[in-house]
Design a protein around this motif. Structure first.
Motif, PDB file in Angstrom:
ATOM      1  N   PHE A 171       0.847  -1.190   0.000  1.00  0.00           N
ATOM      2  CA  PHE A 171       0.000   0.000   0.000  1.00  0.00           C
ATOM      3  C   PHE A 171       0.885   1.245   0.000  1.00  0.00           C
ATOM      4  O   PHE A 171       1.999   1.233   0.508  1.00  0.00           O
ATOM      5  CB  PHE A 171      -0.910   0.000   1.233  1.00  0.00           C
ATOM      6  CG  PHE A 171      -1.828  -1.193   1.294  1.00  0.00           C
ATOM      7  CD1 PHE A 171      -3.177  -1.081   0.987  1.00  0.00           C
ATOM      8  CD2 PHE A 171      -1.338  -2.456   1.655  1.00  0.00           C
ATOM      9  CE1 PHE A 171      -4.015  -2.171   1.035  1.00  0.00           C
ATOM     10  CE2 PHE A 171      -2.169  -3.557   1.704  1.00  0.00           C
ATOM     11  CZ  PHE A 171      -3.508  -3.419   1.391  1.00  0.00           C
ATOM     12  N   LYS A 172       0.372   2.342  -0.560  1.00  0.00           N
ATOM     13  CA  LYS A 172       1.166   3.577  -0.628  1.00  0.00           C
ATOM     14  C   LYS A 172       1.414   4.158   0.756  1.00  0.00           C
ATOM     15  O   LYS A 172       2.555   4.347   1.165  1.00  0.00           O
ATOM     16  CB  LYS A 172       0.446   4.611  -1.501  1.00  0.00           C
ATOM     17  CG  LYS A 172       0.497   4.329  -2.991  1.00  0.00           C
ATOM     18  CD  LYS A 172      -0.165   5.480  -3.735  1.00  0.00           C
ATOM     19  CE  LYS A 172      -0.099   5.288  -5.236  1.00  0.00           C
ATOM     20  NZ  LYS A 172      -0.779   6.415  -5.947  1.00  0.00           N
ATOM     21  N   ALA A 173       0.330   4.498   1.466  1.00  0.00           N
ATOM     22  CA  ALA A 173       0.465   5.120   2.785  1.00  0.00           C
ATOM     23  C   ALA A 173      -0.782   4.829   3.613  1.00  0.00           C
ATOM     24  O   ALA A 173      -1.599   5.722   3.857  1.00  0.00           O
ATOM     25  CB  ALA A 173       0.680   6.627   2.656  1.00  0.00           C
ATOM     26  N   PRO A 174      -0.970   3.568   4.029  1.00  0.00           N
ATOM     27  CA  PRO A 174      -2.150   3.233   4.825  1.00  0.00           C
ATOM     28  C   PRO A 174      -2.108   3.935   6.168  1.00  0.00           C
ATOM     29  O   PRO A 174      -1.017   4.212   6.694  1.00  0.00           O
ATOM     30  CB  PRO A 174      -2.039   1.710   4.982  1.00  0.00           C
ATOM     31  CG  PRO A 174      -0.591   1.429   4.833  1.00  0.00           C
ATOM     32  CD  PRO A 174      -0.067   2.434   3.857  1.00  0.00           C
ATOM     33  N   PRO A 175      -3.255   4.266   6.759  1.00  0.00           N
ATOM     34  CA  PRO A 175      -3.246   4.946   8.052  1.00  0.00           C
ATOM     35  C   PRO A 175      -2.577   4.082   9.115  1.00  0.00           C
ATOM     36  O   PRO A 175      -2.907   2.901   9.254  1.00  0.00           O
ATOM     37  CB  PRO A 175      -4.734   5.168   8.361  1.00  0.00           C
ATOM     38  CG  PRO A 175      -5.480   4.310   7.410  1.00  0.00           C
ATOM     39  CD  PRO A 175      -4.605   4.050   6.244  1.00  0.00           C
ATOM     40  N   HIS A 220      -3.795   1.443  -7.629  1.00  0.00           N
ATOM     41  CA  HIS A 220      -4.363   2.007  -6.408  1.00  0.00           C
ATOM     42  C   HIS A 220      -5.425   3.035  -6.773  1.00  0.00           C
ATOM     43  O   HIS A 220      -5.309   3.709  -7.802  1.00  0.00           O
ATOM     44  CB  HIS A 220      -3.290   2.707  -5.559  1.00  0.00           C
ATOM     45  CG  HIS A 220      -2.096   1.869  -5.250  1.00  0.00           C
ATOM     46  ND1 HIS A 220      -2.056   0.965  -4.208  1.00  0.00           N
ATOM     47  CD2 HIS A 220      -0.878   1.801  -5.863  1.00  0.00           C
ATOM     48  CE1 HIS A 220      -0.871   0.373  -4.191  1.00  0.00           C
ATOM     49  NE2 HIS A 220      -0.144   0.862  -5.183  1.00  0.00           N
ATOM     50  N   TYR A 221      -6.444   3.169  -5.931  1.00  0.00           N
ATOM     51  CA  TYR A 221      -7.368   4.298  -6.032  1.00  0.00           C
ATOM     52  C   TYR A 221      -6.884   5.454  -5.164  1.00  0.00           C
ATOM     53  O   TYR A 221      -7.119   6.607  -5.466  1.00  0.00           O
ATOM     54  CB  TYR A 221      -8.770   3.908  -5.569  1.00  0.00           C
ATOM     55  CG  TYR A 221      -9.529   3.001  -6.515  1.00  0.00           C
ATOM     56  CD1 TYR A 221      -9.152   2.835  -7.846  1.00  0.00           C
ATOM     57  CD2 TYR A 221     -10.646   2.308  -6.073  1.00  0.00           C
ATOM     58  CE1 TYR A 221      -9.850   2.005  -8.692  1.00  0.00           C
ATOM     59  CE2 TYR A 221     -11.371   1.485  -6.913  1.00  0.00           C
ATOM     60  CZ  TYR A 221     -10.973   1.335  -8.228  1.00  0.00           C
ATOM     61  OH  TYR A 221     -11.681   0.518  -9.063  1.00  0.00           O
ATOM     62  N   ASP A 222      -6.258   5.117  -4.044  1.00  0.00           N
ATOM     63  CA  ASP A 222      -5.772   6.130  -3.115  1.00  0.00           C
ATOM     64  C   ASP A 222      -4.582   5.554  -2.356  1.00  0.00           C
ATOM     65  O   ASP A 222      -4.034   4.513  -2.742  1.00  0.00           O
ATOM     66  CB  ASP A 222      -6.887   6.585  -2.149  1.00  0.00           C
ATOM     67  CG  ASP A 222      -7.559   5.417  -1.445  1.00  0.00           C
ATOM     68  OD1 ASP A 222      -6.838   4.500  -0.974  1.00  0.00           O
ATOM     69  OD2 ASP A 222      -8.801   5.402  -1.331  1.00  0.00           O
TER      70      ASP A 222
END
Length: 228
Positions: free
Chosen positions: A81-85, A174-176
């Motif tokens: 994932f790019k930057a998951p919370p 990715h969407y976000d």
């Protein structure tokens, strides 16, 4: 000649409309004949709070990231994932058509040819996975209280939808910043939709749900909306 063409076209359109009407009518009728409708006395307690999340068309499962049954971080690692919370408590998991998922990030990207291609089948499928904070559930969440045994059944359903071996992320898709796509088993078509995949898992887990769930409302009809 023109008259015959117009008549044949009219009959074709009428036939298509009748088939669409039958499809919708059967889906609606089966809502009132749910699977697992009779709850046995002394039913198992709700050990896991999960949800079904609907955007009005598509549904996802929402599970706790970690539980006694599974740690989803071991299945879908954060490196994909790019930057998951960092404080994500939940994971949303949905299944769908590969081409539709990858090329329709918003409804504005939907085209007739793309929709027809998904419904006609033949494309491979993907899992769409997002890590979420509690506040991101919001509207469209339906409560899904589960015993450990029922949750284990749902986990098994999701894992059976992955190819053998470690989950295979689709690079760069990715969407976000908090979502990723993974290779999945099965093919999407008119009778095997994102919502039928959700409904099948719920039936296997003993949750009251329609016997066929091609639409989002056929999944959520027997569930309670989440409290704000």
């Amino acid at each position: 000649m023109l008259k015959r063409w117009l008549r044949n076209t009219a009959f074709t359109l009428l036939g298509l409309a009748s088939l669409v009407g039958l499809y919708v009518a059967v889906a609606c009728a089966l809502v009132f004949w749910p699977a697992n409708g009779a709850k046995p006395a002394g039913d198992a307690p709700a050990d896991v709070q999960a949800w079904v999340l609907s955007n009005g068309v598509h549904t996802d499962y929402v599970f706790p990231v970690r539980s006694a049954t599974i740690d989803w971080l071991q299945v879908f690692p954060l490196k994909d994932f790019k930057a998951p919370p960092p404080d994500a408590e939940y994971i949303a998991i949905g299944w769908g058509d590969r081409e539709f998922y990858l090329n329709t990030p918003t409804w504005g990207d939907l085209t007739v040819s793309r929709a027809f291609g998904a419904l006609s089948g033949g494309n491979r499928s993907l899992l769409h996975v997002s890590y979420l904070r509690r506040g991101q559930l919001g509207r469209g969440a339906f409560e899904l209280p589960l015993s450990q045994a029922r949750y284990a059944q749902l986990v098994g359903h999701v894992r059976a939808s992955l190819p053998p071996g470690p989950a295979q992320a689709i690079a760069g898709a990715h969407y976000d910043s908090q979502d990723a796509f993974y290779e999945a088993e099965g093919a999407y078509n008119l009778f095997e939709t994102c919502n039928t995949w959700i409904g099948r898992g719920l039936r296997q887990a003993g949750v009251t749900v329609s016997r066929w769930t091609p639409f989002d409302f056929t999944v959520t009809w027997h569930l309670q909306p989440a409290r704000p």
